[in-house]
Scaffold this motif. Structure first.
Motif, short mmCIF file in Angstrom:
data_model
loop_
_atom_site.label_atom_id
_atom_site.label_comp_id
_atom_site.label_asym_id
_atom_site.label_seq_id
_atom_site.Cartn_x
_atom_site.Cartn_y
_atom_site.Cartn_z
N PHE A 1 -27.43 -77.73 -15.53
CA PHE A 1 -28.43 -77.29 -14.57
C PHE A 1 -29.20 -76.08 -15.07
O PHE A 1 -29.48 -75.17 -14.32
CB PHE A 1 -27.78 -77.00 -13.22
CG PHE A 1 -27.23 -78.22 -12.56
CD1 PHE A 1 -28.06 -79.09 -11.89
CD2 PHE A 1 -25.88 -78.50 -12.63
CE1 PHE A 1 -27.55 -80.24 -11.28
CE2 PHE A 1 -25.37 -79.64 -12.02
CZ PHE A 1 -26.19 -80.52 -11.36
N ILE A 2 -29.50 -76.05 -16.34
CA ILE A 2 -30.31 -74.98 -16.90
C ILE A 2 -31.78 -75.30 -16.63
O ILE A 2 -32.32 -76.29 -17.13
CB ILE A 2 -30.05 -74.82 -18.41
CG1 ILE A 2 -28.61 -74.40 -18.64
CG2 ILE A 2 -31.01 -73.80 -19.00
CD1 ILE A 2 -28.23 -74.34 -20.10
N LYS B 1 -30.83 -69.32 -22.98
CA LYS B 1 -30.38 -70.67 -22.63
C LYS B 1 -31.55 -71.56 -22.26
O LYS B 1 -31.37 -72.66 -21.74
CB LYS B 1 -29.37 -70.61 -21.48
CG LYS B 1 -28.08 -69.90 -21.89
CD LYS B 1 -27.11 -69.79 -20.73
CE LYS B 1 -25.85 -69.03 -21.16
NZ LYS B 1 -24.90 -68.84 -20.04
N ASN B 2 -32.74 -71.09 -22.54
CA ASN B 2 -33.96 -71.86 -22.34
C ASN B 2 -34.74 -71.91 -23.65
O ASN B 2 -34.41 -71.21 -24.60
CB ASN B 2 -34.80 -71.24 -21.24
CG ASN B 2 -34.28 -71.54 -19.85
OD1 ASN B 2 -34.66 -72.52 -19.23
ND2 ASN B 2 -33.40 -70.70 -19.36
N THR B 3 -35.76 -72.71 -23.67
CA THR B 3 -36.57 -72.80 -24.87
C THR B 3 -37.40 -71.54 -25.05
O THR B 3 -37.68 -70.81 -24.09
CB THR B 3 -37.52 -74.01 -24.80
OG1 THR B 3 -38.46 -73.81 -23.74
CG2 THR B 3 -36.74 -75.29 -24.56
N LEU C 1 -30.96 -66.23 -29.28
CA LEU C 1 -30.83 -67.67 -29.50
C LEU C 1 -31.73 -68.39 -28.49
O LEU C 1 -32.32 -67.77 -27.62
CB LEU C 1 -29.38 -68.09 -29.34
CG LEU C 1 -28.36 -67.33 -30.20
CD1 LEU C 1 -26.94 -67.78 -29.87
CD2 LEU C 1 -28.66 -67.51 -31.68
N ALA C 2 -31.80 -69.72 -28.60
CA ALA C 2 -32.66 -70.47 -27.69
C ALA C 2 -32.22 -71.92 -27.64
O ALA C 2 -31.64 -72.46 -28.60
CB ALA C 2 -34.13 -70.38 -28.12
N LYS C 3 -32.51 -72.55 -26.52
CA LYS C 3 -32.33 -73.99 -26.39
C LYS C 3 -33.31 -74.67 -27.34
O LYS C 3 -34.47 -74.27 -27.44
CB LYS C 3 -32.61 -74.42 -24.94
CG LYS C 3 -32.49 -75.91 -24.69
CD LYS C 3 -32.83 -76.22 -23.24
CE LYS C 3 -32.77 -77.72 -22.98
NZ LYS C 3 -33.11 -78.04 -21.57
N PRO C 4 -32.87 -75.70 -28.08
CA PRO C 4 -33.77 -76.34 -29.05
C PRO C 4 -35.02 -76.92 -28.39
O PRO C 4 -34.98 -77.44 -27.28
CB PRO C 4 -32.89 -77.45 -29.65
CG PRO C 4 -31.49 -77.01 -29.42
CD PRO C 4 -31.52 -76.26 -28.11
N SER C 5 -36.12 -76.79 -29.09
CA SER C 5 -37.39 -77.37 -28.66
C SER C 5 -38.15 -77.81 -29.90
O SER C 5 -37.69 -77.62 -31.03
CB SER C 5 -38.21 -76.34 -27.88
OG SER C 5 -38.65 -75.29 -28.75
#
Length: 932
Positions: free
Chosen positions: A24-25, A87-89, A330-334
């Protein structure tokens, strides 16, 4: 603590994430921020109570900043928001923090666009600074970083509305102006200008996130500020932000034709920036110095990020006490980031596969071309499984062949081997360098990225197989314009006021930077930097005059303490920054040469803040009992005199410290750089400045009161040898890898989808380009005499609305990058992200560079597709990258940034009420005051 590669790659400990985190991010929005932060607020209240109970039980008298519930809450809110961003792009965080937020009613904010002419001027400065060889070898060319989506750089003029009273209005111009332009003209009476460069890790943040802070500065020094919304990485990596900041400065001092403001004297401008913005400020100053351009009056550096290699101890030691995420950004992959959504070859870090470190600046270092592999193998530079066995770090140091050495200083001879031999195997690089050995092998004691310096010299070195910073490639991190702490010299710069939090991860590099600037001879740059940069060699000997520096380290404060504007520490910081700005802009260079510090100015400068009448005559101000916060009105417009009281008290502290140093028999070179025969006498006459002080070094407690900083011998950061600085080391590397591997597991499915999206974008980009070609796109490189469309379609070059056409000031576009090697994230050379496609369409159909001969018509099929795309338009230019163009939100009128400002002002009022209540009780008990 020691690590091995096997422990990292196959360790049994795994961090498990909650069901909420994984499934649920939500993107970074005001709503998602509230959902994420609310539990943090509740948890902080509970933990704060437990913490106070433990202190009471232990009868502990030790106080720290987080004893204040409001600071404790604010700290955890900011920390939680930044962690949410990881935890987001990257695009999601950029869009949220670059969303336009209306200015408060008590301020005047006039947006402008720094034009392409100023950007081109800045580009010419950078091209001259680098030179053709370095541009090609390190930067990757001179064109790709000049490609942009907008017609310039967004900027804002900012000041207090009351400073633009009718009495300050200029005579009406002969033409009719809108309110924004009229306000710019009305600001002309405000001579002092702060050029503010916002922070955000070089990849997020904007003039919107920092506007309220900038307004506060402008109010306190009673002038105007100019904020620049520079392009952000990774879409626009180094040196794109540098170009934009230089363009902003040139725009101020040399306004192009059509600008409303008059040229501003450099002596009336002060640079200011926080975090990444502070790093950009100090870097731009060195460029202006090197190129002989006019320098500003001074610079304010707030928690500047100046070492992107993370080579100082605090980067690991202060993780738990700072708002910076534990494992970095860091970041969520995009489709944008990371470069490799999934680790290539099984891991992002591997044991070394070649003995010599790769050469710096090669764009293909992490993915060598076939021709280079053949060449390097022939030169014994690459050793594969069938070749020479990879050596340990010590073996590399102690047994290189002379064929591998490239400089006289690094030649290995029999005497050196006899002297060191076995000793090298039992010692670390730190001890080798500290022993004063002058002929050590720079290539290995100062390994270049992507090599990692190991703590255990018997270990096989690690090599990075991923880009670890968004701002620049791993190979570029040691360049002095990326990590300015590695400048050949930081001398001959204008006066610097540098602030750091004692609990922030960047503390050590900030302290070291300040001392390097104030004492160039005592803190030289490491040898590898001088060897690899001709300009740095020249600068070391050319710029030897110490820079005047005021360094303050704030107790219990985290990164960018000015964010927490309701704390006593921040209130004092705002006041002292304002006094520094006023001092350096109101005195001539000769005066500042001898005294750039307002604390040592005699007679003291007048400080006349706006003060509520009831507070101005409050008995407890006169009693000497000082509350912990100043009170604020609801609109943050009226302020009390508490910050002035703090500044005056600290002014006296600085004077006493200087007196002590002068009257003491022992010299104090780190606190007093110069001394004149009449220096001591200057203390006997209050009308004279305290002159020729080179550096002020202070700590600031949680009440905003200063005291001397420890001697350099007691500061671990200042004990590091030059060869240890600007080296990628094992501990921070492992810290990053641990987090990145967690993210790789958490977002494994997202990473797979990203690869598919990139391929889809590439197909879409190809279709758009092919269609444009069929509709008449002709470029300068299309020189074929048989081009049957050229004469027919030449007339399309300036057809259409006023916004479309070929722009003479736009030098380069995405199709002009032949023979260039941009970083892999650079939007200018990509076709696999939606933002890159938007840039391509704008360059073809709306704002073509001068290298285009025609502006073709949009193909009907593409126009239909654009009509059904919410992020596109068949008749207008598509929205450009959120790292460059502001987002205008038409759905929710309330943005999280405005909510944060409301929270800060609420905390300020509550802290003030709490302080007054405590002061009242103490005063009544002592019989001093009675506020009833």
């Amino acid at each position: 603590m020691k690590w091995t590669f096997e422990d990292i790659r196959f360790g049994t400990e795994t961090t498990f994430h909650s069901f909420f985190d994984v499934f649920f991010i939500m993107p970074v929005t005001t709503v998602s921020s509230a959902v994420h932060i609310t539990p943090v607020v509740i948890k902080t209240f509970i933990n704060h109570g437990k913490r106070k109970a433990r202190k009471a039980k232990d009868r502990s008298d030790e106080r720290d900043a987080r004893d204040d519930i409001f600071f404790d809450q604010a700290f955890n809110i900011v920390k939680a928001f930044i962690e949410m961003g990881t935890k987001n792009t990257v695009e999601s965080l950029q869009a949220f923090t670059n969303t336009h937020v209306p200015a408060p009613y008590w301020a005047v904010v006039s947006p402008v666009l720094i034009p392409l002419s100023s950007c081109n001027h800045a580009a010419d400065v950078l091209i001259d600074w680098f030179g053709p060889e370095e541009l090609k070898r390190v930067v990757g060319g001179e064109r790709w970083w000049q490609v942009r989506g907008l017609d310039g750089v967004d900027g804002e003029w900012i000041t207090e509305k009351e400073y633009l009273s009718p009495g300050n209005r200029n005579s009406e111009p002969p033409w009719k102006l809108n309110d924004t332009d009229a306000d710019i003209l009305r600001m002309e009476t405000l001579e002092t200008v702060m050029l503010y460069v916002h922070g955000g890790g070089y990849f997020w943040g904007s003039i919107n996130t920092h506007r309220y802070q900038i307004i506060r500065y402008a109010r306190k020094f009673k002038g105007r500020a100019f904020a620049v919304n520079y392009r952000k990485a990774p879409q626009y990596p180094w040196p794109c932000p540098l170009q934009d900041v230089i363009a902003a400065y040139l725009y101020l001092i040399q306004p192009p034709l059509g600008s409303l403001h008059k040229p501003i004297l450099p002596s009336k401008i002060v640079f200011a920036g926080d975090s990444a913005g502070g790093g950009l400020c100090i870097t731009v100053l060195t460029i202006l110095r090197d190129m002989g351009l006019p320098m500003p009056a001074g610079a304010v550096l707030i928690s500047p990020w100046v070492d992107l290699t993370h080579s100082f101890p605090s980067i690991v030691q202060n993780t738990s006490t700072d708002i910076i995420p534990q494992h970095g950004f860091l970041a969520k992959p995009s489709t944008l980031w990371p470069v490799d959504p999934q680790p290539q070859g099984g891991s992002r870090i591997t044991p070394a596969t070649s003995n010599p470190p790769p050469k710096p600046g090669h764009a293909d270092t992490l993915r060598p071309s076939q021709g280079r592999i053949i060449k390097d193998t022939a030169d014994n530079r690459y050793h594969h499984s069938g070749g020479e066995q990879v050596k340990t770090q010590v073996e590399m140091l102690d047994g290189r062949d002379t064929d591998d050495l490239e400089t006289p200083n690094s030649r290995h001879d029999s005497n050196r081997g006899a002297i060191h031999g076995q000793n090298l195997r039992q010692s670390s690089s730190k001890s080798i360098i500290k022993e004063g050995i002058d002929d050590y092998d720079v290539d290995f004691w100062e390994p270049k990225p992507p090599k990692v310096l190991m703590e255990d010299p018997d270990a096989v070195p690690l090599e990075l197989r991923a880009q670890i910073q968004l701002y620049a490639t791993t190979e570029q991190l040691t360049h002095p314009l990326v990590s300015p702490v590695l400048q050949g010299s930081l001398g001959n710069l204008p006066p610097l006021y540098i602030l750091a939090g004692n609990d922030e991860v960047l503390r050590d590099e900030i302290i070291y930077l300040a001392h390097r600037a104030a004492h160039p001879a005592e803190y030289p740059v490491r040898r590898g930097v001088l060897r690899d940069g001709i300009r740095q060699q020249e600068n070391k000997n050319k710029f030897t005059t110490p820079t005047k520096v005021h360094l303050q380290v704030f107790d219990d404060m985290c990164h960018v303490l000015t964010v927490f504007s309701f704390t006593r520490s921040a209130k004092y910081a705002y006041r002292s920054i304002a006094e520094f700005v006023k001092h350096v802009t109101r005195h001539d260079p000769e005066h500042l040469k001898h005294n750039p510090f307002p604390e040592l100015h005699r007679p003291p400068s007048e400080i006349s803040p706006q003060v509520e009448v009831a507070e101005r005559h409050s008995p407890f101000l006169q009693s000497g009992i000082r509350p912990t916060s100043e009170s604020q009105s609801g609109d943050d417009h009226q302020i009390s005199d508490f910050d002035t009281q703090m500044f005056r008290r600290n002014q006296a502290n600085a004077e006493e410290e200087v007196k002590y140093k002068y009257t003491d028999a022992m010299p104090a070179p780190h606190c007093v750089s110069e001394r004149t025969s009449d220096a001591h006498d200057s203390h006997q006459t209050v009308a004279k400045d305290i002159r020729n002080i080179g550096m002020i070094r202070e700590r600031v407690d949680i009440h905003g009161i200063t005291r001397p900083l420890e001697s350099p011998e007691k500061i671990p950061a200042l004990q590091l040898q030059p060869g240890q600085i600007g080296i990628i080391k094992e501990a921070p590397t492992i810290k990053w890898l641990t987090g990145q591997e967690e993210w790789d597991k958490m977002f494994k499915k997202s990473a797979k989808r990203v690869t598919e999206r990139r391929m889809k974008c590439e197909r879409k980009a190809k279709r758009i380009i092919d269609n444009a070609r069929s509709q008449g796109l002709v470029l300068d490189r299309d020189t074929s005499e048989g081009n049957y469309q050229q004469n027919l379609l030449q007339t399309l070059s300036r057809v259409g609305d006023d916004a479309a056409g070929i722009q003479d000031d736009r030098r380069w576009g995405p199709f002009d990058l032949e023979d260039e090697t941009p970083p892999p994230t650079a939007i200018a050379n990509r076709h696999d992200t939606p933002e890159a496609i938007a840039l391509i369409k704008k360059s073809i159909y709306h704002t073509a560079p001068i290298t285009h001969r025609t502006v073709p018509k949009l193909r009907t099929s593409d126009a239909i597709r654009a009509a059904f795309d919410p992020k596109d338009d068949p008749s207008k230019a598509p929205q450009q990258s959120v790292s460059e163009q502001q987002v205008h939100n038409h759905i929710l009128p309330i943005h999280g940034l405005r909510i944060w400002d409301g929270i800060v002002r609420y905390f300020g009022k509550k802290t003030s009420q709490k302080a007054k209540s405590g002061t009242k009780q103490v005063g009544e008990q002592l019989g001093i005051i009675n506020l009833d």
